[in-house]
Design a protein around this motif. Structure first.
Motif, short mmCIF file in Angstrom:
data_model
loop_
_atom_site.label_atom_id
_atom_site.label_comp_id
_atom_site.label_asym_id
_atom_site.label_seq_id
_atom_site.Cartn_x
_atom_site.Cartn_y
_atom_site.Cartn_z
N GLY A 9 -14.33 28.99 36.94
CA GLY A 9 -15.02 28.80 38.39
C GLY A 9 -15.60 27.46 38.60
N ASN A 10 -16.02 27.32 39.79
CA ASN A 10 -16.99 25.74 40.05
C ASN A 10 -18.30 26.06 40.49
OD1 ASN A 10 -17.61 23.63 42.36
ND2 ASN A 10 -16.11 22.81 40.85
N THR A 45 -15.99 22.34 37.25
CA THR A 45 -15.35 23.62 37.04
C THR A 45 -15.37 23.91 35.50
OG1 THR A 45 -13.93 22.85 38.88
CG2 THR A 45 -12.90 24.33 37.33
N GLN A 46 -15.39 25.12 35.05
CA GLN A 46 -15.51 25.31 33.62
C GLN A 46 -15.40 26.78 33.67
OE1 GLN A 46 -19.79 25.65 32.59
NE2 GLN A 46 -19.98 24.89 34.57
N ALA A 88 -15.78 31.62 41.33
CA ALA A 88 -15.11 32.12 40.49
C ALA A 88 -14.13 33.24 40.46
CB ALA A 88 -15.97 32.18 39.13
#
Length: 327
Positions: A35-36, A46-47, A320
């Motif tokens: 998600g961001n 974003t990860q 997310a």
């Protein structure tokens, strides 16, 4: 039948009886998403997220079980370790989720160890239909912390819960000191009514270490075509941190394998009778069940916190999507 066969049959019978009188269950869940997240004054990143940070729930593995003691009484226990599924590391402390043992019978249930508080149980009723009581739920993820939030778990805790009496139940909780030499004990009280689609509960929690008490009133109702839940919370602290008044409401609508949910929460902090801060947030989410144990999800949450002058001290936006598997 010869003596050896009879002995083997007897041992097998005894073993099966012993097995039938006790049980241990291994359970768990893995929740991961991508998600961001955007915070005040920062660009979005974003990860990959652990479920507890931007998903439906924190990943975990646990053991729970019971032993029949006779006369309708059972010994019960639960051990639950929380996991960061992104890298496989274990959250601290060990068995952060639960570590307790107790007895259960016609008198109710008594457990001792580390566990959720009864106030946390009431909060869960209010959040149950608000974006799946997850990291997307606005009240428990930023809105309720404008003036300081309650402790959801205590070590060295004793809890009693009565049996259900026509749907009504009650309970008491007490936690001994958490830090040696510190007066940081906790006591709590819960009363509730649960019958069919309706669940209403009220709890009070007094935390000596913070010189603060909390009250939570929650309710939920399942209409079948839709379910709703909501809650009101009050925090009464010392002069320096003042008081909080908080509320939340939301609904979930099932449609085949889909569930759609939305929720809103708001809080106000007052110190010395004057407004010291406000917070509000809303969220949307959906899940799709691939099976009884696996679902995919997507969610959006936005909340902000303002000080007495109306200036933003927090402004968070999260989107997310991910997958959760239970076993």
């Amino acid at each position: 039948m010869n003596k050896h066969a009879m002995a083997a049959a007897a041992l097998a019978l005894i073993g099966s009886m012993a097995h039938a009188e006790s049980s241990v269950t291994l359970y768990g869940r893995i929740d991961l998403g991508v998600g961001n997240l955007k915070e005040l004054g920062e660009s979005g990143s974003t990860q990959m997220f652990n479920g507890g940070d931007a998903g439906l729930t924190t990943s975990r593995i646990g053991f729970k079980g019971s032993e029949d003691l006779g006369g309708g009484t059972k010994a019960i226990f639960k051990l639950e370790q929380r996991i960061n599924a992104t890298d496989g590391s274990l959250q601290s402390p060990s068995f952060k989720g639960a570590a307790w043992v107790g007895v259960k019978g016609g008198f109710g249930q008594v457990i001792a160890g580390r566990m959720s508080t009864q106030l946390d149980d009431v909060r869960a009723v209010g959040n149950s239909q608000i974006v799946f009581d997850s990291a997307f739920t606005p009240g428990s993820n930023g809105v309720y912390k404008s003036g300081g939030d309650y402790s959801s778990r205590f070590n060295n805790q004793l809890q009693y819960q009565s049996p259900s009496m026509g749907g009504f139940y009650a309970g008491l909780g007490y936690a001994f000191e958490q830090t040696t030499g510190e007066d940081d004990k906790m006591n709590s009280l819960i009363v509730g009514y649960e019958n069919g689609p309706l669940h209403v509960a009220l709890a009070r929690q007094d935390e000596k270490g913070k010189d603060t008490d909390y009250i939570s009133l929650s309710g939920a109702y399942d209409f079948g075509a839709a379910a709703i839940s909501g809650g009101y919370n009050r925090r009464n602290g010392p002069d320096a941190s003042g008081k909080d008044n908080e509320f939340t409401i939301g609904a979930t609508v099932p449609m085949g394998n889909f569930k759609f949910s939305a929720g809103y929460a708001a809080s106000k902090t007052t110190i010395g009778g004057s407004t010291a801060g406000k917070a509000s947030g809303f969220a949307l989410g959906t899940t799709y069940s691939l099976s009884k144990r696996t679902r995919v999800y997507a969610g959006f949450r936005k909340h902000n916190v303002k000080d007495a002058g109306g200036n933003k001290t927090a402004d968070t936006r999260l989107f997310a999507m991910g997958v959760r598997h239970d076993f």
